[in-house]
Design a protein around this motif. Structure first.
Motif, PDB file in Angstrom:
ATOM      1  N   ILE A   1     -14.554   3.818  23.105  1.00 51.54           N
ATOM      2  CA  ILE A   1     -14.264   3.828  21.937  1.00 51.54           C
ATOM      3  C   ILE A   1     -15.158   2.214  20.965  1.00 51.54           C
ATOM      4  CG2 ILE A   1     -12.881   3.759  19.828  1.00 51.54           C
ATOM      5  CD1 ILE A   1     -11.107   5.281  21.868  1.00 51.54           C
TER       6      ILE A   1
ATOM      7  N   THR B   1     -10.655   9.632  33.326  1.00 50.99           N
ATOM      8  CA  THR B   1     -10.202  10.796  32.645  1.00 50.99           C
ATOM      9  C   THR B   1      -9.413  11.986  33.196  1.00 50.99           C
ATOM     10  OG1 THR B   1     -12.190  10.741  31.061  1.00 50.99           O
ATOM     11  CG2 THR B   1     -10.904  12.798  30.872  1.00 50.99           C
TER      12      THR B   1
ATOM     13  N   PRO C   1     -21.974  21.617  11.472  1.00 52.32           N
ATOM     14  CA  PRO C   1     -22.669  21.324  12.736  1.00 52.32           C
ATOM     15  C   PRO C   1     -24.321  21.308  12.042  1.00 52.32           C
ATOM     16  CG  PRO C   1     -22.092  23.561  13.270  1.00 52.32           C
ATOM     17  CD  PRO C   1     -21.185  23.203  12.005  1.00 52.32           C
TER      18      PRO C   1
ATOM     19  N   ASN D   1      -6.907   0.351  24.629  1.00 52.13           N
ATOM     20  CA  ASN D   1      -7.916  -0.799  25.052  1.00 52.13           C
ATOM     21  C   ASN D   1      -8.640  -1.062  23.895  1.00 52.13           C
ATOM     22  OD1 ASN D   1      -9.341   1.482  25.058  1.00 52.13           O
ATOM     23  ND2 ASN D   1      -9.976   1.471  27.112  1.00 52.13           N
TER      24      ASN D   1
ATOM     25  N   GLU E   1      -6.007  10.245  33.926  1.00 54.84           N
ATOM     26  CA  GLU E   1      -5.070  10.279  32.682  1.00 54.84           C
ATOM     27  C   GLU E   1      -4.668  11.571  32.793  1.00 54.84           C
ATOM     28  OE1 GLU E   1      -6.291   7.654  28.979  1.00 54.84           O
ATOM     29  OE2 GLU E   1      -8.209   7.753  30.125  1.00 54.84           O
TER      30      GLU E   1
ATOM     31  N   PRO F   1     -16.305   7.833  16.668  1.00 54.16           N
ATOM     32  CA  PRO F   1     -16.153   6.351  16.494  1.00 54.16           C
ATOM     33  C   PRO F   1     -17.507   5.662  16.017  1.00 54.16           C
ATOM     34  CG  PRO F   1     -15.558   6.579  18.721  1.00 54.16           C
ATOM     35  CD  PRO F   1     -15.643   8.017  18.196  1.00 54.16           C
ATOM     36  N   ALA F   2     -18.500   6.142  16.811  1.00 53.31           N
ATOM     37  CA  ALA F   2     -19.777   5.719  16.470  1.00 53.31           C
ATOM     38  C   ALA F   2     -20.218   6.048  15.099  1.00 53.31           C
ATOM     39  CB  ALA F   2     -20.862   6.048  17.636  1.00 53.31           C
TER      40      ALA F   2
ATOM     41  N   ALA G   1     -26.345   5.791  18.467  1.00 54.71           N
ATOM     42  CA  ALA G   1     -25.264   5.097  18.644  1.00 54.71           C
ATOM     43  C   ALA G   1     -24.295   5.900  19.443  1.00 54.71           C
ATOM     44  CB  ALA G   1     -24.516   4.927  17.178  1.00 54.71           C
TER      45      ALA G   1
ATOM     46  N   ASN H   1     -24.089  11.881  18.041  1.00 55.41           N
ATOM     47  CA  ASN H   1     -23.330  13.074  18.354  1.00 55.41           C
ATOM     48  C   ASN H   1     -22.675  12.981  19.576  1.00 55.41           C
ATOM     49  OD1 ASN H   1     -25.610  12.722  19.852  1.00 55.41           O
ATOM     50  ND2 ASN H   1     -26.355  14.689  19.849  1.00 55.41           N
ATOM     51  N   GLY H   2     -22.326  11.825  20.327  1.00 55.75           N
ATOM     52  CA  GLY H   2     -21.560  11.771  21.368  1.00 55.75           C
ATOM     53  C   GLY H   2     -21.985  12.405  22.723  1.00 55.75           C
TER      54      GLY H   2
ATOM     55  N   PHE I   1     -22.471  14.286   9.039  1.00 57.24           N
ATOM     56  CA  PHE I   1     -22.347  15.807   9.631  1.00 57.24           C
ATOM     57  C   PHE I   1     -21.428  15.669  10.536  1.00 57.24           C
ATOM     58  CE2 PHE I   1     -26.309  15.103   7.262  1.00 57.24           C
ATOM     59  CZ  PHE I   1     -26.060  16.242   6.214  1.00 57.24           C
TER      60      PHE I   1
ATOM     61  N   GLU J   1     -17.202  19.577  14.435  1.00 54.92           N
ATOM     62  CA  GLU J   1     -15.935  19.990  15.087  1.00 54.92           C
ATOM     63  C   GLU J   1     -14.804  19.313  14.207  1.00 54.92           C
ATOM     64  OE1 GLU J   1     -15.859  20.148  19.340  1.00 54.92           O
ATOM     65  OE2 GLU J   1     -17.861  20.949  19.565  1.00 54.92           O
ATOM     66  N   MET J   2     -14.496  17.904  14.983  1.00 53.64           N
ATOM     67  CA  MET J   2     -13.509  17.418  14.364  1.00 53.64           C
ATOM     68  C   MET J   2     -13.684  15.975  14.197  1.00 53.64           C
ATOM     69  SD  MET J   2      -9.291  17.222  15.410  1.00 53.64           S
ATOM     70  CE  MET J   2      -9.637  18.101  16.871  1.00 53.64           C
TER      71      MET J   2
ATOM     72  N   ASP K   1     -21.988   7.199  22.596  1.00 53.09           N
ATOM     73  CA  ASP K   1     -22.182   7.954  23.974  1.00 53.09           C
ATOM     74  C   ASP K   1     -23.625   8.799  24.131  1.00 53.09           C
ATOM     75  OD1 ASP K   1     -19.703   7.042  24.632  1.00 53.09           O
ATOM     76  OD2 ASP K   1     -18.990   9.179  25.098  1.00 53.09           O
TER      77      ASP K   1
HETATM   78  C1  LIG Z   1     -10.209  12.420  27.725  1.00 52.60           C
HETATM   79  C2  LIG Z   1     -10.650  11.109  27.275  1.00 52.60           C
HETATM   80  C3  LIG Z   1     -10.132   9.965  27.228  1.00 52.60           C
HETATM   81  C4  LIG Z   1     -10.775   8.838  26.830  1.00 52.60           C
HETATM   82  N1  LIG Z   1      -9.920   7.757  26.931  1.00 52.60           N
HETATM   83  C5  LIG Z   1     -10.523   6.570  26.150  1.00 52.60           C
HETATM   84  C6  LIG Z   1      -9.616   5.337  26.108  1.00 52.60           C
HETATM   85  O1  LIG Z   1      -8.457   5.276  26.447  1.00 52.60           O
HETATM   86  N2  LIG Z   1     -10.527   4.320  25.679  1.00 52.60           N
HETATM   87  C7  LIG Z   1     -11.849   4.216  25.145  1.00 52.60           C
HETATM   88  O2  LIG Z   1     -12.223   3.315  24.638  1.00 52.60           O
HETATM   89  N3  LIG Z   1     -12.301   5.313  25.322  1.00 52.60           N
HETATM   90  C8  LIG Z   1     -11.954   6.484  25.833  1.00 52.60           C
HETATM   91  N4  LIG Z   1     -12.755   7.843  26.273  1.00 52.60           N
HETATM   92  C9  LIG Z   1     -14.104   7.438  25.805  1.00 52.60           C
HETATM   93  C10 LIG Z   1     -14.549   7.472  24.159  1.00 52.60           C
HETATM   94  O3  LIG Z   1     -13.450   8.593  23.625  1.00 52.60           O
HETATM   95  C11 LIG Z   1     -15.877   7.954  23.965  1.00 52.60           C
HETATM   96  O4  LIG Z   1     -16.652   7.044  24.595  1.00 52.60           O
HETATM   97  C12 LIG Z   1     -16.192   7.777  22.477  1.00 52.60           C
HETATM   98  O5  LIG Z   1     -15.417   8.752  21.640  1.00 52.60           O
HETATM   99  C13 LIG Z   1     -17.274   8.037  22.191  1.00 52.60           C
HETATM  100  O6  LIG Z   1     -17.810   8.102  20.858  1.00 52.60           O
HETATM  101  P1  LIG Z   1     -19.064   8.639  20.073  1.00 52.60           P
HETATM  102  O7  LIG Z   1     -18.675   8.594  18.354  1.00 52.60           O
HETATM  103  O8  LIG Z   1     -20.188   8.134  20.654  1.00 52.60           O
HETATM  104  O9  LIG Z   1     -19.066  10.308  20.490  1.00 52.60           O
HETATM  105  P2  LIG Z   1     -17.886  11.475  20.156  1.00 52.60           P
HETATM  106  O10 LIG Z   1     -16.343  10.734  20.363  1.00 52.60           O
HETATM  107  O11 LIG Z   1     -18.232  12.303  21.434  1.00 52.60           O
HETATM  108  O12 LIG Z   1     -18.160  12.005  19.052  1.00 52.60           O
HETATM  109  C14 LIG Z   1     -19.322  12.672  18.728  1.00 52.60           C
HETATM  110  C15 LIG Z   1     -19.072  13.761  17.497  1.00 52.60           C
HETATM  111  O13 LIG Z   1     -20.259  14.344  17.160  1.00 52.60           O
HETATM  112  C16 LIG Z   1     -20.184  15.618  16.737  1.00 52.60           C
HETATM  113  N5  LIG Z   1     -21.371  16.387  16.939  1.00 52.60           N
HETATM  114  C17 LIG Z   1     -21.918  16.623  18.098  1.00 52.60           C
HETATM  115  N6  LIG Z   1     -22.974  17.058  17.916  1.00 52.60           N
HETATM  116  C18 LIG Z   1     -22.944  17.547  16.369  1.00 52.60           C
HETATM  117  C19 LIG Z   1     -24.006  18.256  15.767  1.00 52.60           C
HETATM  118  N7  LIG Z   1     -25.103  19.165  16.056  1.00 52.60           N
HETATM  119  N8  LIG Z   1     -23.702  18.462  14.366  1.00 52.60           N
HETATM  120  C20 LIG Z   1     -22.330  17.463  13.723  1.00 52.60           C
HETATM  121  N9  LIG Z   1     -21.725  16.818  14.424  1.00 52.60           N
HETATM  122  C21 LIG Z   1     -22.006  16.821  15.719  1.00 52.60           C
HETATM  123  C22 LIG Z   1     -18.894  16.054  17.701  1.00 52.60           C
HETATM  124  O14 LIG Z   1     -18.412  17.039  17.129  1.00 52.60           O
HETATM  125  C23 LIG Z   1     -18.147  14.798  17.770  1.00 52.60           C
HETATM  126  O15 LIG Z   1     -17.106  14.566  16.836  1.00 52.60           O
HETATM  127  C24 LIG Z   1     -12.227   8.874  26.383  1.00 52.60           C
HETATM  128  C25 LIG Z   1     -12.573   9.980  26.352  1.00 52.60           C
HETATM  129  C26 LIG Z   1     -12.088  11.213  26.940  1.00 52.60           C
HETATM  130  C27 LIG Z   1     -12.718  12.526  26.731  1.00 52.60           C
END
Ligand SMILES: Cc1cc2nc3c(=O)[nH]c(=O)nc-3n(C[C@H](O)[C@H](O)[C@H](O)COP(=O)(O)OP(=O)(O)OC[C@H]3O[C@@H](n4cnc5c(N)ncnc54)[C@H](O)[C@@H]3O)c2cc1C
Length: 298
Positions: A277, A150, A78, A47, A153, A11-12, A266, A106-107, A30, A33-34, A268
């Motif tokens: 999210i 988590t 990646p 939420n 859930e 989402p970031a 940006a 990259n979360g 970039f 994974e997915m 996590d």
């Molecule tokens: C089981 C579970 C349930 C959840 N439930 C909720 C909920 O109900 N409500 C809510 O608000 N939040 C929920 N969360 C938390 C929420 O999903 C995360 O806070 C949010 O997805 C973080 O977003 P992000 O974009 O920072 O990172 P991520 O979602 O972790 O995305 C990062 C992306 O970067 C990619 N990446 C990493 N390294 C590289 C690389 N070297 N090259 C290319 N790509 C790369 C990864 O493949 C990934 O797709 C949940 C999390 C989990 C695990």
């Protein structure tokens, strides 16, 4: 030269791409994974404003569609290296892309238990994603390890598929929303083992038992799967020489500025207190806006 390279399409990253494209910048995202990141694996999101109930997969697909429709280039491989030289060079799939600014989105990855058998049975009964793998254990007895939102859930999701779920938590109270606590305590097929830690995953071809240590001694639980839900850890080794880290997370405030001009963090991956999210999406919007200001100056 791309205006902004974005690492990660959770989402970031997707929110950053949407904002950057609407600001008229060229953007390459970039994703290793997915698209959707952790969100894609969330069975039900309840939420995110505007959606009382939506699956994480559906929300991920909508964001991906919006991002790509706006003209962001999506490179589904990646990133393996990043260097700062005449802008920022990003290596992915053997190609090198150069951008004026970089948004790291990259979360974070799920944390491991670090017990014997965990790695040996990875993909053979040890799982880090209940919604991905739960159906393989339909009608069986499984264990979930963890005590946060988590884990609870996951236990509730699996209770709807499996015959029985052991929920193993090392403390005597959960660190989760009361709504989830009430639901797991009320579920007839969830047995909660408080003040208990897992010590070994056992099996033959696949997992068939989890050894646990509780206040009353050791128990061997006959389970077909162990779902690990003990939190997240960042994977930022690649950025260690580029920006300042704190406990493995990229040090950045709500403005997403890192210790290096032109690099923004940006979601996590950055130092913050609420990893969700909506906060990831908000970070993406902020990072794109700050990156735009930077790009206009270089
Ligand atoms: C089981 C579970 C349930 C959840 N439930 C909720 C909920 O109900 N409500 C809510 O608000 N939040 C929920 N969360 C938390 C929420 O999903 C995360 O806070 C949010 O997805 C973080 O977003 P992000 O974009 O920072 O990172 P991520 O979602 O972790 O995305 C990062 C992306 O970067 C990619 N990446 C990493 N390294 C590289 C690389 N070297 N090259 C290319 N790509 C790369 C990864 O493949 C990934 O797709 C949940 C999390 C989990 C695990």
């Amino acid at each position: 030269m791309i205006d902004i390279a974005i690492i990660g399409a959770g989402p970031a990253g997707m929110s950053a791409a949407i904002y950057a494209r609407r600001a008229g910048l060229s953007v390459t995202v970039f994703e290793g994974e997915m698209c959707g990141g952790q969100m894609a694996y969330t069975p039900e999101v309840e939420n995110y404003p505007g959606f009382a109930h939506i699956s994480g997969a559906e929300l991920s697909f909508s964001m991906r569609h919006q991002m790509v429709s706006l003209g962001a280039e999506l490179v589904e491989v990646p990133v393996t290296a990043v260097t700062a030289k005449g802008g920022y060079s990003v290596t992915a799939g053997g190609e090198v892309y150069t951008a004026k600014a970089l948004i790291v989105a990259n979360g974070a990855k799920r944390r491991k238990l670090g017990i014997p058998g965990e790695d040996a049975y990875g993909g053979r009964g040890v799982s880090y994603c209940a919604v991905c793998d739960g159906m393989f254990f339909k009608g069986k007895t499984v264990a979930v390890v963890g005590g946060g939102n988590t884990a609870l859930e996951d236990a509730l999701y699996l209770a709807g598929i499996c015959e029985k779920v052991y929920l193993i938590h090392r403390r005597d109270t959960f660190r989760a929303q009361q709504l989830f606590v009430d639901k797991v305590q009320a579920a007839e097929n969830i047995e909660i083992l408080y003040s208990t830690v897992p010590t070994e995953v056992r099996g033959e071809a696949r997992v068939n038992a989890l050894c646990v240590q509780g206040a009353d001694g050791e128990r061997v639980l006959d389970v077909a799967a162990v779902f690990v839900a003990v939190g997240l850890s960042p994977e930022n080794e690649m950025f260690a020489g580029l920006v300042e880290l704190a406990d493995g997370y990229i040090r950045a405030g709500d403005d997403t500025h890192t210790s290096r001009a032109g690099v923004f963090a940006a979601g996590d991956t950055r130092t913050k207190t609420l990893r969700q999210i909506i906060t990831a999406a908000a970070d993406g919007a902020m990072a794109a806006t700050e990156a735009e200001k930077y790009v206009r100056t270089v």
